[in-house]
Every structure is written in structure tokens, then in C-alpha cells.
Scaffold this active site. Structure first.
Site, PDB file in Angstrom:
ATOM      1  N   ARG A   1       0.859  -1.181   0.000  1.00  0.00           N
ATOM      2  CA  ARG A   1       0.000   0.000   0.000  1.00  0.00           C
ATOM      3  C   ARG A   1       0.894   1.229   0.000  1.00  0.00           C
ATOM      4  O   ARG A   1       1.957   1.240   0.647  1.00  0.00           O
ATOM      5  CB  ARG A   1      -0.889   0.028   1.256  1.00  0.00           C
ATOM      6  CG  ARG A   1      -2.027  -0.975   1.242  1.00  0.00           C
ATOM      7  CD  ARG A   1      -3.062  -0.650   0.171  1.00  0.00           C
ATOM      8  NE  ARG A   1      -4.198  -1.559   0.178  1.00  0.00           N
ATOM      9  CZ  ARG A   1      -4.317  -2.642  -0.582  1.00  0.00           C
ATOM     10  NH1 ARG A   1      -3.347  -2.984  -1.430  1.00  0.00           N
ATOM     11  NH2 ARG A   1      -5.397  -3.396  -0.510  1.00  0.00           N
TER      12      ARG A   1
ATOM     13  N   HIS B   1      -2.063   0.434  -9.537  1.00  0.00           N
ATOM     14  CA  HIS B   1      -2.578  -0.564  -8.565  1.00  0.00           C
ATOM     15  C   HIS B   1      -3.260  -1.725  -9.312  1.00  0.00           C
ATOM     16  O   HIS B   1      -4.476  -1.885  -9.265  1.00  0.00           O
ATOM     17  CB  HIS B   1      -3.559   0.099  -7.582  1.00  0.00           C
ATOM     18  CG  HIS B   1      -3.766  -0.717  -6.341  1.00  0.00           C
ATOM     19  ND1 HIS B   1      -4.029  -0.161  -5.109  1.00  0.00           N
ATOM     20  CD2 HIS B   1      -3.739  -2.055  -6.128  1.00  0.00           C
ATOM     21  CE1 HIS B   1      -4.168  -1.110  -4.207  1.00  0.00           C
ATOM     22  NE2 HIS B   1      -3.995  -2.280  -4.809  1.00  0.00           N
TER      23      HIS B   1
ATOM     24  N   GLU C   1      -4.451   7.471  -4.880  1.00  0.00           N
ATOM     25  CA  GLU C   1      -4.458   6.770  -6.175  1.00  0.00           C
ATOM     26  C   GLU C   1      -5.619   7.279  -6.999  1.00  0.00           C
ATOM     27  O   GLU C   1      -6.750   7.228  -6.501  1.00  0.00           O
ATOM     28  CB  GLU C   1      -4.570   5.263  -5.962  1.00  0.00           C
ATOM     29  CG  GLU C   1      -3.291   4.666  -5.443  1.00  0.00           C
ATOM     30  CD  GLU C   1      -3.394   3.182  -5.121  1.00  0.00           C
ATOM     31  OE1 GLU C   1      -4.471   2.594  -5.357  1.00  0.00           O
ATOM     32  OE2 GLU C   1      -2.420   2.628  -4.619  1.00  0.00           O
TER      33      GLU C   1
HETATM   34  O1  LIG Z   1      -4.352  -4.574  -3.540  1.00  0.00           O
HETATM   35  C1  LIG Z   1      -4.973  -5.550  -3.742  1.00  0.00           C
HETATM   36  C2  LIG Z   1      -5.462  -6.418  -2.704  1.00  0.00           C
HETATM   37  O2  LIG Z   1      -5.463  -6.037  -1.525  1.00  0.00           O
HETATM   38  O3  LIG Z   1      -5.885  -7.526  -3.042  1.00  0.00           O
END
Ligand SMILES: O=CC(=O)O
Length: 354
Positions: free
Chosen positions: A269, A317, A298
Site C-alpha cells: 500500500r 494498482h 491513487e
Molecule cells: O491490492 C490488492 C489487494 O489487496 O488484493
């Protein structure tokens, strides 16, 4: 042609149920409605996956909902969300009287206020285990692309101005280099497996040490002190969950411990890294490069300093974004939603920690 769809009785809201003597109202054939909070097409994901949801539910897109909340609010029984979209606030919860489930696609639920959602009597689910391989693959993709300057090379390869190649994209060896993995959970371990195939020396730091057999299987060395791992690694990959303990885990002090030739890769993250500190060390050459699948916010504002640096590779992401992984995630989300709306325990409930 009339298409008749059977909806389990328990899936119907009280107002939609019929008495055995009364004529069946048309609404009996209505599927339960879910609100897809993400922008984009109907399901908030690639349109290829909407039919999996639409087999059981009517999707209300965020746009449709926003345009006419009064029309939809009573109908919504579940909200579908995907990682890192913190739009599910008290105001929204308050206008959805029949909401029973918040269905998250992905593992991390740091974007959801679980105690708040639970206080409305709404259950939360996620999709653990399904994203491990795809996310680990993307971690290695970032590592390789950054080490071997793939993006810079691509730009040269397609540039209309180039008439002759000069050897400008000199990168770093991956084979034989040292990879430090911070966070050796399910995804971290998959990264280690892949790195072993590249003959990398693998170091890891984790809350709990892995079993000796597991370490041996991938040739990973446990580092009790994260600082030592930062000093010794050519590539540092972050694979931790975001929690109060990992918020800004990597700041100026930690980045300064890394080799000047080292690369930071983040597939966890954005908030695990102090981004201002990262901009500083990348601009001053204190570390070589960064490759990030996650940032905060993001997406980054288009004038963010990180976007101006050419030693940063940034992705939107997309750790789990493959057809296969997304399909199983969506199927699991549907199964979780159906279970809750049927009054059954879902497969993957996330409870507020006490
Ligand atoms: O970022 C993606 C997840 O948490 O699966």
C-alpha cells in the site's frame, strides 16, 4: 423470448415476497441490486466480468446511483468495492436502508472502516488467497522492468527521432542480486519462490519467522532487524499489509540505509512509504530507483513530483489484474454476496478487530 430467472425466496426483500394465494407481482423476477462503487463501466471492473455478477444481481453503477439516489437507495442490498477506493462513508451507509453486505474484491480492507460498517449491521467480505500469484508476478515484473530499464528502452525503441541506437539503457543484473522482502506472508512467499528461479539471494523480514522448511524451500534468510535487510539488499520489495504498525514504515531514515544502487519496489500500500521522503531520496540519488504499484492517493495528482522523476516506474494498482485472477475474484465476491443475502455465513467475512 421471455427469460425467467429463479431468485431464491430468501434473496427477495420482504416487499418482493408474495403470499401463496396472491398473484405473483412482476417484481418477483427482479434480481437483488448491488451498487458497484468504482467508476468505469457497469461493474466498476472490466466489462468482461459484469455477466458473472449479472447472473445473480442487477448492477447499479456509481454514476446511475449518484444521478438518482432516491430511485435506487431502497433497492441496494450489497455494495461491491475494489481495493483502495475509500468512498463508503457514513453518508452513503445512512442512505442505504436495506444494505446487508459490503463485498470487497481483493485482500486488503484498509480502505474500509469496518467498525463503522459493522455498526450499521452490515457484513464485510474480501477475497483472500486468490491474488497471491498474480500479485507476486507483478512484483517480479516491476523488479525486472525497473532493473532492466524496460520503459526507457521501450521509449527509445519506438521513438520517431531515433536513427541509431546508442547503449543508453544500462540496467542492473537481477540474477545473483540480493532481494530483501519485507512482509513474508502469502504474497511475499510467492515472490521468494519466483526470485529463487532468478538465482537471487533472498532475505526477508517479517513479524513471525517462517518455518525452517519453508525458508529452505525458497532459500530465504530471516533478518530480525529490518535495518540490516535494507543495508544488504539490491532490491527491497514491500509486501506488508497496511496497519498502524506499517504506516510510513519506510521513511527517510530507512531509505537512507539502502544502497545508492538499490531499488525500492512497493506492491503493498502507498501509505507504507513516506512519499515525500521517497521523492527526496530519488531526486538526490540517495537510492537508484523505485517501482510502485501503489501510491497515495491513487491516482497521484498529475502534477505530483513523483511523476516528474525518470527513475520511478508507476503502475495504477494492478497487482491482481489478470483475466484468470479477476474472474475467480468476481466469482468469489458473488458467492460471498449470495451467502449473506441468503442469511448464510459468507466464505470470507472480515470482522472488526476488537
Ligand atoms: O491490492 C490488492 C489487494 O489487496 O488484493
Amino acid at each position: 423470448m421471455t427469460l425467467l430467472i429463479r431468485v431464491p425466496f430468501t434473496l427477495l426483500r420482504r416487499s418482493q415476497r408474495w403470499s401463496t394465494t396472491a398473484a405473483r407481482p412482476y417484481s418477483v423476477m427482479e434480481k437483488p441490486h448491488i451498487l458497484a462503487l468504482q467508476p468505469g463501466d457497469k461493474s466498476g471492473i472490466h466489462s468482461a466480468f459484469a455477466p458473472i455478477i449479472e447472473k445473480h444481481f442487477t448492477i447499479i453503477s456509481n454514476d446511475e446511483f449518484t444521478k438518482d439516489k432516491q430511485r435506487w437507495a431502497d433497492k441496494v442490498q450489497a455494495v461491491f468495492v475494489w481495493c483502495a477506493v475509500p468512498k463508503l462513508n457514513r453518508d452513503l451507509l445512512q442512505v442505504l436502508p436495506n444494505l446487508k453486505a459490503v463485498i470487497n474484491g481483493g485482500v486488503g480492507v484498509d480502505h474500509l472502516d469496518i467498525p463503522l460498517i459493522s455498526s450499521f449491521g452490515v457484513k464485510v467480505t474480501n477475497t483472500p488467497n486468490l491474488v497471491n500469484n498474480a500479485t507476486a508476478d507483478l512484483g517480479m515484473t516491476l523488479l525486472l522492468a525497473s532493473a532492466r530499464k524496460v520503459i526507457q528502452g521501450y521509449k527509445t525503441g519506438v521513438s520517431p527521432e531515433i536513427t541509431e541506437y546508442v547503449q543508453s539503457e544500462i540496467g542492473y543484473d537481477v540474477s545473483g542480486a540480493t532481494l530483501g522482502i519485507i512482509g513474508m506472508g502469502r504474497i511475499g512467499y510467492q515472490v521468494a519462490k519466483r526470485a529463487k528461479g532468478f538465482d537471487m539471494k533472498i532475505l526477508y523480514h517479517n513479524r513471525n519467522r517462517r518455518k525452517e522448511a519453508e525458508e529452505k524451500a525458497v532459500g530465504a534468510h530471516y533478518y530480525e532487524k529490518m535495518d540490516d535487510l535494507l543495508r544488504d539488499s539490491d532490491f527491497v520489495m514491500l509486501v506488508v499489509d497496511l496497519s498502524p504498525q506499517t504506516y510510513h514504515l519506510i521513511g527517510k531514515r530507512e531509505l537512507s540505509l539502502m544502497k545508492r544502487t538499490a531499488t525500492l519496489i512497493n506492491i503493498s500500500r502507498g501509505l507504507v512509504v513516506d512519499q515525500d521522503a521517497l521523492v527526496e531520496v530519488l531526486s538526490t540519488g540517495l537510492i537508484h530507483a523505485a517501482a510502485l504499484d501503489v501510491t497515495y492517493p491513487e491516482p497521484l495528482p498529475r502534477d505530483h513530483p513523483l511523476l516528474k522523476l525518470d527513475n520511478v516506474l508507476i503502475l495504477p494498482h494492478m497487482g491482481s489484474h489478470t483475466y484468470q485472477t479477476t474472474q475467480v475474484m468476481v466469482e468469489r465476491m458473488v458467492a460471498n454476496a449470495l451467502a449473506i443475502l441468503n442469511g448464510q455465513p459468507p466464505l470470507d467475512e472480515v470482522k472488526a478487530s476488537k
